[in-house]
Scaffold this active site. Sequence first.
Site, PDB file in Angstrom:
ATOM      1  N   GLY A  38       0.830  -1.208   0.000  1.00  0.00           N
ATOM      2  CA  GLY A  38       0.000   0.000   0.000  1.00  0.00           C
ATOM      3  C   GLY A  38       0.861   1.253   0.000  1.00  0.00           C
ATOM      4  N   GLY A  61      -0.368   4.865  -1.239  1.00  0.00           N
ATOM      5  CA  GLY A  61      -1.454   5.548  -0.519  1.00  0.00           C
ATOM      6  C   GLY A  61      -0.941   6.727   0.286  1.00  0.00           C
ATOM      7  N   ASP A 119       2.371  -1.742  -4.425  1.00  0.00           N
ATOM      8  CA  ASP A 119       0.949  -1.367  -4.425  1.00  0.00           C
ATOM      9  C   ASP A 119       0.335  -1.935  -5.710  1.00  0.00           C
ATOM     10  OD1 ASP A 119      -0.486   1.425  -2.797  1.00  0.00           O
ATOM     11  OD2 ASP A 119      -1.569   0.105  -4.182  1.00  0.00           O
ATOM     12  N   ILE A 120      -0.981  -1.778  -5.860  1.00  0.00           N
ATOM     13  CA  ILE A 120      -1.614  -2.249  -7.102  1.00  0.00           C
ATOM     14  C   ILE A 120      -1.419  -1.219  -8.209  1.00  0.00           C
ATOM     15  CG2 ILE A 120      -3.367  -3.851  -6.241  1.00  0.00           C
ATOM     16  CD1 ILE A 120      -5.298  -1.381  -6.278  1.00  0.00           C
ATOM     17  N   TYR A 177     -15.747  -0.017   7.487  1.00  0.00           N
ATOM     18  CA  TYR A 177     -14.315   0.212   7.735  1.00  0.00           C
ATOM     19  C   TYR A 177     -13.991  -0.047   9.209  1.00  0.00           C
ATOM     20  CZ  TYR A 177      -9.987   2.982   8.060  1.00  0.00           C
ATOM     21  OH  TYR A 177      -8.704   3.422   8.296  1.00  0.00           O
ATOM     22  N   LYS A 201     -11.617  -2.926  10.905  1.00  0.00           N
ATOM     23  CA  LYS A 201     -10.455  -2.562  11.726  1.00  0.00           C
ATOM     24  C   LYS A 201     -10.559  -3.192  13.122  1.00  0.00           C
ATOM     25  CE  LYS A 201      -7.880  -0.150   8.934  1.00  0.00           C
ATOM     26  NZ  LYS A 201      -6.557  -0.666   8.543  1.00  0.00           N
ATOM     27  N   ILE A 252      -5.531  11.750   9.455  1.00  0.00           N
ATOM     28  CA  ILE A 252      -4.158  12.158   9.187  1.00  0.00           C
ATOM     29  C   ILE A 252      -4.115  13.185   8.058  1.00  0.00           C
ATOM     30  CG2 ILE A 252      -1.885  11.366   8.416  1.00  0.00           C
ATOM     31  CD1 ILE A 252      -2.387   8.820   9.974  1.00  0.00           C
TER      32      ILE A 252
END
Length: 311
Positions: free
Chosen positions: A6, A9, A32-33, A140, A144, A170
Site C-alpha cells: 500500500g 497511498g 501497491d496495485i 471500515y 479494523k 491524518i
Amino acid sequence: RILVLGASGQIGTELTQKLRELYGNQQVIASDIKEGTSEMMASGPFEILDATDKASILQVILKYKINQVYLLAAMLSATAEKFPQKAWDLNMNSLLAVLDLAKEKYIQQVYWPSSIAVFGPTTPKQNTPQKTIMEPSTVYGISKLSGEFWCNYYHQKFGVDVRSLRYPGIISWKTKPGGGTTDYAVDIYFKALEEKKFTCFLSENTRLPMMYMQDAVNATIQLMQAKSSEIKIRTSYNLAAIDFTPKEIADVIKKHIPDFTIEYAPDSRQQIADSWPSSIDDSEARNDWNWKHQFDLSSMTVEMLKNLEKK
Ligand code: VAH
C-alpha cells in the site's frame, strides 16, 4: 529488508520515504496495485503487488529477503460504505495473508494500522480511553476492530510480533485525499490555495481527532523500534495529537489567507463522523513507549501551506 504494502497511498507514500531515509533506499521495497508518486517510484525498488495475494507477497519476500512488513493497503471509511464486500475482502484478507506469513516465520515483524473508526456511537466521545465500548457502525470500523482481534490472536497464539496504532484523521500534502471521512481536513488546504474557498462535507462543529502526517510516521517507526517487552497492547494502541472542528481549521487558515471563505454542505459522511470520538486518550502509548506528538493545528497549518505552495 522492509516491504511496504500500500506504498502508493496517503500514509504508505510518506512511511516509505521515512523508512528509506532511515534504512537506505535499497532496503525498503515499495509495493501497491498501482504506481505511486514519481518521487517514491524514483527513490527505490517498487513491485506491483495485490496485498490480498499471499503467494505473490511471499515471492517478493523471498526475492528481496524481507523480514519486516508494513501493511498500509486498505479501503477507507467513506469508500467502504459504497463497496462493503470489497472493503471487507481487501482489509481482512491482506491482514490474514501477512499474519500467516509471519506465523510461518517468513517474516519477523508486522505493522498494521487500526483507526479511531473502531469506536462507535455508544463509545464515550471525550478522551476516549484505550479500553471502552466499541460498537463500530461503519464497514471500515468493523474491519479494523476485527483486524485488531486477529492481531492479538496471532500474537498470543503464535508469538507473531505484530504492532498496531489506532490512527486519527491524518493530514498531509504529498498525496490527494483518498476516500476518508477526515479527508476534508486535507482538501481544505488544497482548495484554500487554489480557489480561496472550500465547501466542507461535514458541519462546522464536527470535532474529530486529527494528526499531522509527520507525527503519525514518527509514532509508527517509534512503535516498531520499541523493545517487544515495552509493547503491552497487542490489539492496537490509541494514538492522539490534536482535535479540531471545520470552523477551527478554517479560522487558522484565514490567518494566512484572509479572504478564504468556507461553506458547509454535510453529506453522507456526516453520520460516519458523528459515530466517532471527538478526542482520544493515548496515555498507554505515552507511558509504554514514550510517545509524544510535535504538531498542533497552527504549526501543522504553516507546514501544509508552505509545502503546498512549493508543490
Ligand atoms: C478515514 N482517514 O477517514 C481515515 C481514518 C479516522 C479516519 O480512518 O476513513
